[in-house]
Design a protein around this motif. Structure first.
Motif, PDB file in Angstrom:
ATOM      1  N   VAL A 137      39.921  58.832  75.728  1.00 26.04           N
ATOM      2  CA  VAL A 137      40.679  57.600  75.936  1.00 26.04           C
ATOM      3  C   VAL A 137      40.065  56.830  77.100  1.00 26.04           C
ATOM      4  O   VAL A 137      39.782  55.624  77.003  1.00 26.04           O
ATOM      5  CB  VAL A 137      42.171  57.915  76.213  1.00 26.04           C
ATOM      6  N   ARG A 138      39.834  57.523  78.216  1.00 30.48           N
ATOM      7  CA  ARG A 138      39.220  56.885  79.378  1.00 30.48           C
ATOM      8  C   ARG A 138      37.783  56.463  79.102  1.00 30.48           C
ATOM      9  O   ARG A 138      37.322  55.412  79.570  1.00 30.48           O
ATOM     10  CB  ARG A 138      39.277  57.841  80.575  1.00 30.48           C
ATOM     11  N   PHE A 139      37.077  57.261  78.337  1.00 24.87           N
ATOM     12  CA  PHE A 139      35.692  56.966  77.977  1.00 24.87           C
ATOM     13  C   PHE A 139      35.603  55.643  77.223  1.00 24.87           C
ATOM     14  O   PHE A 139      34.819  54.763  77.565  1.00 24.87           O
ATOM     15  CB  PHE A 139      35.168  58.126  77.120  1.00 24.87           C
ATOM     16  N   PHE A 140      36.439  55.469  76.210  1.00 24.11           N
ATOM     17  CA  PHE A 140      36.436  54.234  75.429  1.00 24.11           C
ATOM     18  C   PHE A 140      36.891  53.047  76.284  1.00 24.11           C
ATOM     19  O   PHE A 140      36.338  51.959  76.177  1.00 24.11           O
ATOM     20  CB  PHE A 140      37.337  54.379  74.195  1.00 24.11           C
ATOM     21  N   GLN A 141      37.881  53.286  77.124  1.00 24.20           N
ATOM     22  CA  GLN A 141      38.364  52.209  77.984  1.00 24.20           C
ATOM     23  C   GLN A 141      37.269  51.726  78.929  1.00 24.20           C
ATOM     24  O   GLN A 141      37.076  50.513  79.102  1.00 24.20           O
ATOM     25  CB  GLN A 141      39.580  52.678  78.792  1.00 24.20           C
ATOM     26  N   GLU A 142      36.563  52.662  79.529  1.00 21.27           N
ATOM     27  CA  GLU A 142      35.536  52.278  80.502  1.00 21.27           C
ATOM     28  C   GLU A 142      34.350  51.594  79.834  1.00 21.27           C
ATOM     29  O   GLU A 142      33.733  50.693  80.404  1.00 21.27           O
ATOM     30  CB  GLU A 142      35.075  53.496  81.305  1.00 21.27           C
ATOM     31  N   LEU A 143      34.025  52.019  78.614  1.00 18.02           N
ATOM     32  CA  LEU A 143      32.931  51.378  77.880  1.00 18.02           C
ATOM     33  C   LEU A 143      33.354  50.022  77.296  1.00 18.02           C
ATOM     34  O   LEU A 143      32.505  49.249  76.849  1.00 18.02           O
ATOM     35  CB  LEU A 143      32.456  52.287  76.742  1.00 18.02           C
ATOM     36  N   ARG A 144      34.676  49.797  77.258  1.00 14.32           N
ATOM     37  CA  ARG A 144      35.230  48.571  76.679  1.00 14.32           C
ATOM     38  C   ARG A 144      34.830  48.417  75.215  1.00 14.32           C
ATOM     39  O   ARG A 144      34.399  47.347  74.769  1.00 14.32           O
ATOM     40  CB  ARG A 144      34.785  47.347  77.498  1.00 14.32           C
ATOM     41  N   VAL A 145      34.990  49.518  74.504  1.00 17.54           N
ATOM     42  CA  VAL A 145      34.748  49.492  73.066  1.00 17.54           C
ATOM     43  C   VAL A 145      36.008  49.969  72.359  1.00 17.54           C
ATOM     44  O   VAL A 145      36.813  50.731  72.918  1.00 17.54           O
ATOM     45  CB  VAL A 145      33.553  50.381  72.648  1.00 17.54           C
ATOM     46  N   GLU A 146      36.178  49.496  71.138  1.00 14.94           N
ATOM     47  CA  GLU A 146      37.313  49.913  70.328  1.00 14.94           C
ATOM     48  C   GLU A 146      36.915  51.124  69.496  1.00 14.94           C
ATOM     49  O   GLU A 146      35.793  51.223  69.012  1.00 14.94           O
ATOM     50  CB  GLU A 146      37.743  48.777  69.397  1.00 14.94           C
ATOM     51  N   GLY A 147      37.854  52.045  69.315  1.00 11.87           N
ATOM     52  CA  GLY A 147      37.555  53.197  68.483  1.00 11.87           C
ATOM     53  C   GLY A 147      38.665  54.219  68.545  1.00 11.87           C
ATOM     54  O   GLY A 147      39.488  54.197  69.468  1.00 11.87           O
ATOM     55  N   PRO A 148      38.702  55.118  67.576  1.00 11.11           N
ATOM     56  CA  PRO A 148      39.737  56.152  67.525  1.00 11.11           C
ATOM     57  C   PRO A 148      39.398  57.291  68.491  1.00 11.11           C
ATOM     58  O   PRO A 148      38.726  58.261  68.135  1.00 11.11           O
ATOM     59  CB  PRO A 148      39.693  56.617  66.065  1.00 11.11           C
ATOM     60  N   ALA A 149      39.872  57.174  69.709  1.00 10.60           N
ATOM     61  CA  ALA A 149      39.494  58.126  70.752  1.00 10.60           C
ATOM     62  C   ALA A 149      39.865  59.563  70.400  1.00 10.60           C
ATOM     63  O   ALA A 149      39.094  60.495  70.641  1.00 10.60           O
ATOM     64  CB  ALA A 149      40.151  57.718  72.074  1.00 10.60           C
TER      65      ALA A 149
ATOM     66  N   LYS B 232      24.812  65.267  75.033  1.00  8.56           N
ATOM     67  CA  LYS B 232      24.126  64.001  74.740  1.00  8.56           C
ATOM     68  C   LYS B 232      23.824  63.874  73.253  1.00  8.56           C
ATOM     69  O   LYS B 232      24.022  62.816  72.659  1.00  8.56           O
ATOM     70  CB  LYS B 232      22.815  63.915  75.530  1.00  8.56           C
ATOM     71  N   GLU B 233      23.319  64.953  72.667  1.00  5.19           N
ATOM     72  CA  GLU B 233      22.973  64.898  71.247  1.00  5.19           C
ATOM     73  C   GLU B 233      24.196  64.579  70.389  1.00  5.19           C
ATOM     74  O   GLU B 233      24.125  63.748  69.474  1.00  5.19           O
ATOM     75  CB  GLU B 233      22.339  66.229  70.818  1.00  5.19           C
ATOM     76  N   VAL B 234      25.305  65.227  70.686  1.00  4.01           N
ATOM     77  CA  VAL B 234      26.510  65.002  69.900  1.00  4.01           C
ATOM     78  C   VAL B 234      27.053  63.591  70.130  1.00  4.01           C
ATOM     79  O   VAL B 234      27.425  62.892  69.179  1.00  4.01           O
ATOM     80  CB  VAL B 234      27.587  66.048  70.243  1.00  4.01           C
ATOM     81  N   LEU B 235      27.083  63.153  71.375  1.00  4.60           N
ATOM     82  CA  LEU B 235      27.621  61.825  71.687  1.00  4.60           C
ATOM     83  C   LEU B 235      26.790  60.717  71.052  1.00  4.60           C
ATOM     84  O   LEU B 235      27.336  59.725  70.558  1.00  4.60           O
ATOM     85  CB  LEU B 235      27.686  61.629  73.195  1.00  4.60           C
ATOM     86  N   LEU B 236      25.484  60.873  71.052  1.00  2.00           N
ATOM     87  CA  LEU B 236      24.632  59.850  70.430  1.00  2.00           C
ATOM     88  C   LEU B 236      24.806  59.845  68.911  1.00  2.00           C
ATOM     89  O   LEU B 236      24.823  58.780  68.286  1.00  2.00           O
ATOM     90  CB  LEU B 236      23.176  60.070  70.823  1.00  2.00           C
ATOM     91  N   ASP B 237      24.952  61.027  68.323  1.00  2.12           N
ATOM     92  CA  ASP B 237      25.222  61.093  66.878  1.00  2.12           C
ATOM     93  C   ASP B 237      26.549  60.398  66.549  1.00  2.12           C
ATOM     94  O   ASP B 237      26.651  59.656  65.564  1.00  2.12           O
ATOM     95  CB  ASP B 237      25.283  62.554  66.413  1.00  2.12           C
ATOM     96  N   LEU B 238      27.565  60.636  67.373  1.00  2.00           N
ATOM     97  CA  LEU B 238      28.870  60.034  67.131  1.00  2.00           C
ATOM     98  C   LEU B 238      28.842  58.520  67.351  1.00  2.00           C
ATOM     99  O   LEU B 238      29.539  57.772  66.665  1.00  2.00           O
ATOM    100  CB  LEU B 238      29.922  60.679  68.029  1.00  2.00           C
ATOM    101  N   ALA B 239      28.034  58.073  68.292  1.00  2.00           N
ATOM    102  CA  ALA B 239      27.910  56.630  68.522  1.00  2.00           C
ATOM    103  C   ALA B 239      27.368  55.930  67.283  1.00  2.00           C
ATOM    104  O   ALA B 239      27.831  54.845  66.909  1.00  2.00           O
ATOM    105  CB  ALA B 239      27.003  56.361  69.717  1.00  2.00           C
ATOM    106  N   VAL B 240      26.401  56.556  66.622  1.00  3.39           N
ATOM    107  CA  VAL B 240      25.856  56.006  65.385  1.00  3.39           C
ATOM    108  C   VAL B 240      26.899  56.058  64.280  1.00  3.39           C
ATOM    109  O   VAL B 240      27.120  55.086  63.550  1.00  3.39           O
ATOM    110  CB  VAL B 240      24.583  56.780  64.970  1.00  3.39           C
ATOM    111  N   GLU B 241      27.569  57.194  64.171  1.00  2.00           N
ATOM    112  CA  GLU B 241      28.562  57.395  63.123  1.00  2.00           C
ATOM    113  C   GLU B 241      29.713  56.394  63.226  1.00  2.00           C
ATOM    114  O   GLU B 241      30.205  55.894  62.218  1.00  2.00           O
ATOM    115  CB  GLU B 241      29.093  58.827  63.228  1.00  2.00           C
ATOM    116  N   TYR B 242      30.134  56.101  64.467  1.00  2.00           N
ATOM    117  CA  TYR B 242      31.250  55.173  64.680  1.00  2.00           C
ATOM    118  C   TYR B 242      30.785  53.742  64.964  1.00  2.00           C
ATOM    119  O   TYR B 242      31.600  52.884  65.297  1.00  2.00           O
ATOM    120  CB  TYR B 242      32.136  55.679  65.817  1.00  2.00           C
TER     121      TYR B 242
END
Length: 227
Positions: free
Chosen positions: A74-86, A24-34
């Motif tokens: 890839v599936r994570f970004f697809q399911e969230l419906r967000v664009e980004g370099p998976a 969770k900590e890493v994913l939330l940090d990456l969400a801010v970063e991206y």
């Protein structure tokens, strides 16, 4: 019931290392970063569903390590419906998450204590390049006789061959070991099917029909006769 093992087998992720908090900590940090426009609760729930499903497929031999890593984000970004370099996002996750050091409550103290009384072994389906980083980073490598991974064995928990390999490495018979882990099938039923007594680490009190369980790692002290 009390146990009198000659060696203790521990799962790593979700049993000693707090996978969810670290991820969770890493994913939330990456969400801010991206600069991802996400809602934190659904963000985590989406990752957990995809990640757990892929790991179940990996444990069942349905996908490879490479497929797990290549498809997860890839599936994570697809399911969230967000664009980004998976792929880049996934690489950063793999670089950072193993270096997180949050452990399950009481894990360090209990393992430090038990290591003075028993040979301890890690039995993990995790990948060599990741698990060694996690265990070293948590400052716990010296407590374990050996880290036994699915890559090393050539098969995964709950396959009985995995447990037979661990018993051979420990130089003991099935009844002389005790397995402690959070995963009902891979850790507990897998060990029981190999003739190894097992305790389900169940901190969230999930209902099961397993014979032995603990909610906190501290409880192990009172269950071990020869501690």
């Amino acid at each position: 019931m009390n146990f009198s093992p000659k060696a203790l087998f521990f799962d790593w992720d979700h049993t000693l290392w707090d996978h969810d908090l670290n991820a969770k900590e890493v994913l939330l940090d990456l969400a801010v970063e991206y600069e991802l426009a996400i809602e934190p609760l659904s963000y985590w729930a989406t990752f957990e569903k995809i990640n757990n499903g892929l790991w179940d497929q990996y444990a069942a031999g349905e996908i490879s390590q490479a497929e797990l890593r290549e498809t997860r984000f890839v599936r994570f970004f697809q399911e969230l419906r967000v664009e980004g370099p998976a792929e880049e996002f996934g690489d950063k996750y793999l670089e950072r998450a193993p270096r997180k050091t949050n452990l399950m409550p009481g894990a360090f103290e209990v393992i430090q204590d038990l290591a003075a009384h028993f040979p301890l072994y890690i039995l993990t389906n995790g990948f060599d390049d990741i698990q060694y980083v996690k265990i070293e980073g948590a400052g716990m490598r010296s407590f374990f006789q050996e880290i036994i991974t699915s890559q090393q064995v050539g098969t995964k928990k709950p396959n009985p061959l995995f447990y037979e390999y661990a018993l051979e490495r420990a130089g003991i018979q099935p009844g002389e070991a005790l397995m402690i882990g959070d995963h009902v099938e891979a850790d507990v039923r897998g060990a029981l099917n190999a003739g190894i007594p097992a305790i389900h680490y169940n901190p969230f009190s999930v209902e099961t029909d397993l014979p032995h369980e603990i909610q906190h790692l501290d409880e192990l002290r009172s269950l071990l006769k020869n501690r």
